[in-house]
Design a protein around this motif. Structure first.
Motif, short mmCIF file in Angstrom:
data_model
loop_
_atom_site.label_atom_id
_atom_site.label_comp_id
_atom_site.label_asym_id
_atom_site.label_seq_id
_atom_site.Cartn_x
_atom_site.Cartn_y
_atom_site.Cartn_z
N VAL A 40 0.83 -1.20 0.00
CA VAL A 40 0.00 0.00 0.00
C VAL A 40 0.87 1.25 0.00
N ALA A 41 1.92 1.24 0.82
CA ALA A 41 2.80 2.41 0.88
C ALA A 41 3.51 2.64 -0.44
N ARG A 42 3.96 1.56 -1.06
CA ARG A 42 4.65 1.69 -2.35
C ARG A 42 3.71 2.19 -3.43
N GLN A 43 2.49 1.66 -3.43
CA GLN A 43 1.52 2.10 -4.43
C GLN A 43 1.16 3.57 -4.24
N ALA A 44 1.05 4.01 -2.99
CA ALA A 44 0.71 5.41 -2.72
C ALA A 44 1.85 6.35 -3.11
#
Length: 217
Positions: A40-44
């Motif tokens: 999720v952090a990488r996608q954001a």
């Protein structure tokens, strides 16, 4: 010569192998939740347009998996149940509760006997306000051994003289002691007797069988 102090007696079905598998499963949940959070952090960080609903769903999954893994790991590594004389101690993931069974009000509980509900021994000490609920198993199977049920029964009635107010408590101790020594050692019959067909119904069945035999050529 002073009497020796009683040694704590561990109770419960947990074995080393079961603990290892539970620890591995909880670690898997923690690793999975960490991987999900990283995704999720990488996608954001890389996406130009973040889907808020999708990100919120991932966060809910992360929190659920992380809590389940952390709580299960603590409960497995820290948890335990033991008797120290007549004092029952149940230690969970965060709290430790102790009750003197010889002085407490003790009763048996079953959640739902028709649906493999949990079978529990509940002890409440009115003097201290402490309350302990010990999970003995399910309606299908009691997880404690004969020796462990005997130890609980001894702790309950060891110092009771049996006044009328304690008759129900003494009955609980007797049921614990006789569980594996009676027919139908099934969890749902720990606190209740197995159903017995009415004698009238049995007589009707015997009469029908006798009539059918008499009518045969």
């Amino acid at each position: 010569m002073q009497p020796s102090e009683p040694t704590p007696t561990p109770l419960g079905p947990w074995t080393r192998e079961k603990r290892q598998w539970t620890v591995l499963f909880c670690w898997g949940l923690l690793v999975g939740s960490s991987t999900l959070l990283w995704r999720v952090a990488r996608q954001a960080a890389t996406a130009s347009n973040v889907d808020v609903a999708e990100a919120a769903w991932y966060m809910v999954c992360f929190l659920t998996m992380a809590y389940a893994g952390f709580h299960g790991l603590l409960a497995t590594l820290r948890g335990g149940t033991w008797l120290h004389g007549s004092v029952l101690t149940v230690r969970g993931a965060f709290l430790t509760r102790s009750v003197d069974l010889a002085a407490a009000t003790v009763r048996g509980e079953i959640d739902d006997p028709a649906d493999a509900g949990r079978i529990s021994l509940v002890a409440h000490d009115a003097a201290t306000g402490h309350r302990v609920s010990l999970n003995l198993g399910s309606a299908n199977r009691i997880e404690f051994t004969t020796q462990e049920l005997d130890a609980l029964a001894d702790a309950i009635d060891t110092a009771r003289s049996g006044p009328p107010a304690d008759e129900e408590i003494l009955r609980v101790a007797a049921r614990l002691r006789l569980f594996y020594r009676r027919p139908y050692p099934v969890g749902r019959y720990l606190w209740e007797d197995p159903p017995i067909p009415p004698l009238r119904r049995l007589a009707e069945v015997d009469e029908i069988d006798f009539t059918d035999d008499a009518d045969r050529p």
